[in-house]
Scaffold this motif. Structure first.
Motif, PDB file in Angstrom:
ATOM      1  N   ASP A 158    -115.614  29.933  11.090  1.00  0.00           N
ATOM      2  CA  ASP A 158    -115.332  28.503  11.528  1.00  0.00           C
ATOM      3  C   ASP A 158    -115.377  28.611  13.153  1.00  0.00           C
ATOM      4  O   ASP A 158    -115.934  27.756  13.789  1.00  0.00           O
ATOM      5  CB  ASP A 158    -113.926  28.016  11.090  1.00  0.00           C
ATOM      6  CG  ASP A 158    -113.527  26.492  11.876  1.00  0.00           C
ATOM      7  OD1 ASP A 158    -114.007  25.534  11.186  1.00  0.00           O
ATOM      8  OD2 ASP A 158    -113.088  26.506  12.771  1.00  0.00           O
ATOM      9  N   SER A 159    -114.718  29.573  13.727  1.00  0.00           N
ATOM     10  CA  SER A 159    -114.778  29.446  15.115  1.00  0.00           C
ATOM     11  C   SER A 159    -114.449  30.791  15.949  1.00  0.00           C
ATOM     12  O   SER A 159    -113.839  31.596  15.141  1.00  0.00           O
ATOM     13  CB  SER A 159    -114.016  28.310  16.000  1.00  0.00           C
ATOM     14  OG  SER A 159    -112.553  28.399  15.318  1.00  0.00           O
ATOM     15  N   GLY A 160    -114.271  31.067  17.157  1.00  0.00           N
ATOM     16  CA  GLY A 160    -114.069  32.235  17.693  1.00  0.00           C
ATOM     17  C   GLY A 160    -113.955  32.168  19.069  1.00  0.00           C
ATOM     18  O   GLY A 160    -114.334  31.012  19.863  1.00  0.00           O
ATOM     19  N   ALA A 161    -113.292  33.142  19.875  1.00  0.00           N
ATOM     20  CA  ALA A 161    -113.185  33.100  21.231  1.00  0.00           C
ATOM     21  C   ALA A 161    -112.734  34.791  21.636  1.00  0.00           C
ATOM     22  O   ALA A 161    -111.990  35.336  20.901  1.00  0.00           O
ATOM     23  CB  ALA A 161    -111.997  32.250  22.083  1.00  0.00           C
ATOM     24  N   ALA A 162    -112.925  35.126  22.861  1.00  0.00           N
ATOM     25  CA  ALA A 162    -112.634  36.550  23.392  1.00  0.00           C
ATOM     26  C   ALA A 162    -112.409  36.145  24.879  1.00  0.00           C
ATOM     27  O   ALA A 162    -112.974  35.474  25.514  1.00  0.00           O
ATOM     28  CB  ALA A 162    -113.922  37.183  23.135  1.00  0.00           C
ATOM     29  N   TYR A 163    -111.371  36.994  25.177  1.00  0.00           N
ATOM     30  CA  TYR A 163    -110.834  36.862  26.660  1.00  0.00           C
ATOM     31  C   TYR A 163    -110.385  38.129  27.040  1.00  0.00           C
ATOM     32  O   TYR A 163    -109.660  38.918  26.319  1.00  0.00           O
ATOM     33  CB  TYR A 163    -109.738  35.800  26.611  1.00  0.00           C
ATOM     34  CG  TYR A 163    -108.613  35.898  25.636  1.00  0.00           C
ATOM     35  CD1 TYR A 163    -107.407  36.369  26.296  1.00  0.00           C
ATOM     36  CD2 TYR A 163    -108.819  35.373  24.676  1.00  0.00           C
ATOM     37  CE1 TYR A 163    -106.530  36.735  25.456  1.00  0.00           C
ATOM     38  CE2 TYR A 163    -107.949  35.405  23.735  1.00  0.00           C
ATOM     39  CZ  TYR A 163    -106.422  35.999  24.054  1.00  0.00           C
ATOM     40  OH  TYR A 163    -105.490  36.283  23.256  1.00  0.00           O
ATOM     41  N   SER A 164    -110.502  38.584  28.278  1.00  0.00           N
ATOM     42  CA  SER A 164    -109.702  39.663  28.939  1.00  0.00           C
ATOM     43  C   SER A 164    -108.243  39.402  29.352  1.00  0.00           C
ATOM     44  O   SER A 164    -107.843  38.213  29.230  1.00  0.00           O
ATOM     45  CB  SER A 164    -110.307  39.880  30.190  1.00  0.00           C
ATOM     46  OG  SER A 164    -111.998  40.301  30.407  1.00  0.00           O
ATOM     47  N   THR A 165    -107.666  40.604  29.399  1.00  0.00           N
ATOM     48  CA  THR A 165    -106.287  40.644  29.281  1.00  0.00           C
ATOM     49  C   THR A 165    -106.037  41.223  30.776  1.00  0.00           C
ATOM     50  O   THR A 165    -106.742  42.294  30.907  1.00  0.00           O
ATOM     51  CB  THR A 165    -105.538  41.026  28.307  1.00  0.00           C
ATOM     52  OG1 THR A 165    -106.046  42.707  28.047  1.00  0.00           O
ATOM     53  CG2 THR A 165    -105.738  40.372  27.058  1.00  0.00           C
ATOM     54  N   SER A 166    -104.680  41.038  31.279  1.00  0.00           N
ATOM     55  CA  SER A 166    -104.424  41.544  32.637  1.00  0.00           C
ATOM     56  C   SER A 166    -105.553  42.070  33.597  1.00  0.00           C
ATOM     57  O   SER A 166    -105.641  42.852  34.042  1.00  0.00           O
ATOM     58  CB  SER A 166    -103.816  43.199  32.291  1.00  0.00           C
ATOM     59  OG  SER A 166    -102.785  42.774  31.129  1.00  0.00           O
ATOM     60  N   PRO A 167    -106.107  40.895  34.114  1.00  0.00           N
ATOM     61  CA  PRO A 167    -107.267  41.066  35.087  1.00  0.00           C
ATOM     62  C   PRO A 167    -106.889  41.300  36.260  1.00  0.00           C
ATOM     63  O   PRO A 167    -107.609  41.674  37.144  1.00  0.00           O
ATOM     64  CB  PRO A 167    -107.952  39.600  35.023  1.00  0.00           C
ATOM     65  CG  PRO A 167    -107.067  38.589  34.542  1.00  0.00           C
ATOM     66  CD  PRO A 167    -106.038  39.338  33.774  1.00  0.00           C
ATOM     67  N   LEU A 168    -105.488  41.058  36.904  1.00  0.00           N
ATOM     68  CA  LEU A 168    -104.953  41.472  38.196  1.00  0.00           C
ATOM     69  C   LEU A 168    -104.122  42.686  38.033  1.00  0.00           C
ATOM     70  O   LEU A 168    -103.370  42.865  39.035  1.00  0.00           O
ATOM     71  CB  LEU A 168    -104.299  40.186  38.520  1.00  0.00           C
ATOM     72  CG  LEU A 168    -104.955  38.882  38.697  1.00  0.00           C
ATOM     73  CD1 LEU A 168    -104.039  37.734  39.171  1.00  0.00           C
ATOM     74  CD2 LEU A 168    -106.092  39.061  39.652  1.00  0.00           C
ATOM     75  N   SER A 169    -104.250  43.446  36.911  1.00  0.00           N
ATOM     76  CA  SER A 169    -103.113  44.684  37.185  1.00  0.00           C
ATOM     77  C   SER A 169    -103.411  45.625  38.117  1.00  0.00           C
ATOM     78  O   SER A 169    -102.570  46.195  38.515  1.00  0.00           O
ATOM     79  CB  SER A 169    -103.298  45.233  35.586  1.00  0.00           C
ATOM     80  OG  SER A 169    -104.728  45.698  35.419  1.00  0.00           O
ATOM     81  N   HIS A 170    -104.694  45.803  38.595  1.00  0.00           N
ATOM     82  CA  HIS A 170    -104.904  46.573  39.825  1.00  0.00           C
ATOM     83  C   HIS A 170    -104.392  46.258  40.994  1.00  0.00           C
ATOM     84  O   HIS A 170    -104.226  47.121  41.915  1.00  0.00           O
ATOM     85  CB  HIS A 170    -106.549  46.774  39.930  1.00  0.00           C
ATOM     86  CG  HIS A 170    -107.184  45.532  40.498  1.00  0.00           C
ATOM     87  ND1 HIS A 170    -107.263  44.482  39.442  1.00  0.00           N
ATOM     88  CD2 HIS A 170    -107.665  45.117  41.496  1.00  0.00           C
ATOM     89  CE1 HIS A 170    -108.019  43.564  40.074  1.00  0.00           C
ATOM     90  NE2 HIS A 170    -108.243  43.911  41.328  1.00  0.00           N
ATOM     91  N   THR A 171    -103.897  44.903  40.991  1.00  0.00           N
ATOM     92  CA  THR A 171    -103.119  44.800  42.436  1.00  0.00           C
ATOM     93  C   THR A 171    -101.581  44.360  42.161  1.00  0.00           C
ATOM     94  O   THR A 171    -100.677  44.612  43.038  1.00  0.00           O
ATOM     95  CB  THR A 171    -103.754  43.199  42.980  1.00  0.00           C
ATOM     96  OG1 THR A 171    -103.554  42.234  41.915  1.00  0.00           O
ATOM     97  CG2 THR A 171    -105.337  43.309  43.319  1.00  0.00           C
TER      98      THR A 171
END
Length: 308
Positions: free
Chosen positions: A188-201
């Motif tokens: 029916d549907s789907g999505a993908a997303y990154s997690t913790s994009p600011l962890s290096h700071t």
């Protein structure tokens, strides 16, 4: 002669009506042909929109249609990224070499100038023979796709990129009554997303990848499936094994351990605190909540002695 012509005209009209009825019956039979569905574990290819490295704009083919190309090849499998219907898994897809053109595309994706727009087939292709007169297939037999946008996150630097390489990938199946744990279905549907994009700071540990041209890009994907377009409202409810319940043996173990710990705590409190207090009150003769009644009184809890 006139009668003969009229008879032939009548015959032609009748034949035309019969052919029309046969055509309608044929169309009805085609419309009743069931469309294919994915079975558990079936491979699902992922295609992404081809974009220009100079502008990030999409590229069209000779028919002026959007051009889709297979997802980048994963080093672990030697093939473009594939998903398995209904299979929840955590796996790696390492892109072995980031070329200069792909590095510029990553800049577009991370800066949100152009999304990483991909798609997956909503169902397997229908296996039917094309018409002999080169006419297009009926709409119900044409391949349909579900958009799958990868929200790749990170930060841009002058000489490099920081890319969040862990992505959650959520996929929903169309609602249906599943008779078996591993039943068939349609996406029916789907999505993908990154997690913790600011962890290096922000720390404490960097969950992003510092990337320059020539480096590999190790993507870590966590795939989860849901049996309907809706998110689950309660945790621990088994709806369909592999597609939405998320109730594991560890969850049951934690529930049993928690219940046992609670029972032990209640027993210790009851036998160590409540029971000794009640025994002491009975030894003093108190029969009321105040616990008095000592002396030569009637024992009504107030300690009223006999007046001389």
């Amino acid at each position: 002669m006139g009668r003969t012509r009229s008879r032939w005209g009548t015959v032609i009209c009748v034949l035309g009506m019969v052919m029309a009825m046969l055509g309608l019956a044929n169309a009805e039979e085609h419309s009743k042909i069931p469309l294919p569905s994915y079975h558990y574990g079936a491979k699902i290819p992922v295609e992404c929109l081809n974009r220009s490295i100079e502008t990030g704009e999409h590229i069209s083919n000779e028919k002026n249609e959007l051009q889709y190309i297979p997802f980048s090849i994963c080093e672990e499998t030697g093939k473009p990224l594939e998903l398995a219907y209904g299979v929840e898994d955590d796996f790696n897809c390492t892109i072995p070499l980031i070329t200069d053109p792909f590095f510029h595309l990553l800049e577009f994706y991370i800066h949100n100038d152009a999304p990483l727009s991909c798609r997956i087939p909503s169902r397997p292709p229908a296996h039917i023979h094309p018409p002999h007169n080169n006419k297009p297939l009926p709409p119900e037999f044409r391949q349909e796709y579900v958009p799958l946008i990868f929200a790749l996150a990170g930060t841009l630097q002058l000489s490099h990129l920081h890319v969040s390489t862990h992505l959650n990938l959520l996929l929903h199946s169309t609602p249906k009554h599943h008779l078996h744990p591993h039943d068939s279905g349609v996406i029916d549907s789907g999505a993908a997303y990154s997690t913790s994009p600011l962890s290096h700071t922000t720390g404490p540990a960097a969950l992003t990848k510092k990337l320059v041209i020539g480096d590999p890009l190790p993507l870590q994907l966590s795939v989860r499936w849901f049996p309907t377009p809706h998110l689950p409202k309660t945790n621990g409810k088994v709806e369909w094994a592999g597609m939405g319940g998320h109730f594991y043996a560890s969850t049951f173990f934690y529930c049993v351990v928690s219940a046992g710990a609670g029972a032990v705590g209640m027993a210790v409190w009851a036998f160590g605190v409540v029971l000794p207090k009640r025994l002491r009150r009975r030894a003093l003769g108190g029969a009321t909540p105040l616990g008095y009644g000592v002396g030569g009184g009637v024992g009504n809890g107030w300690g009223m002695g006999k007046r001389d």
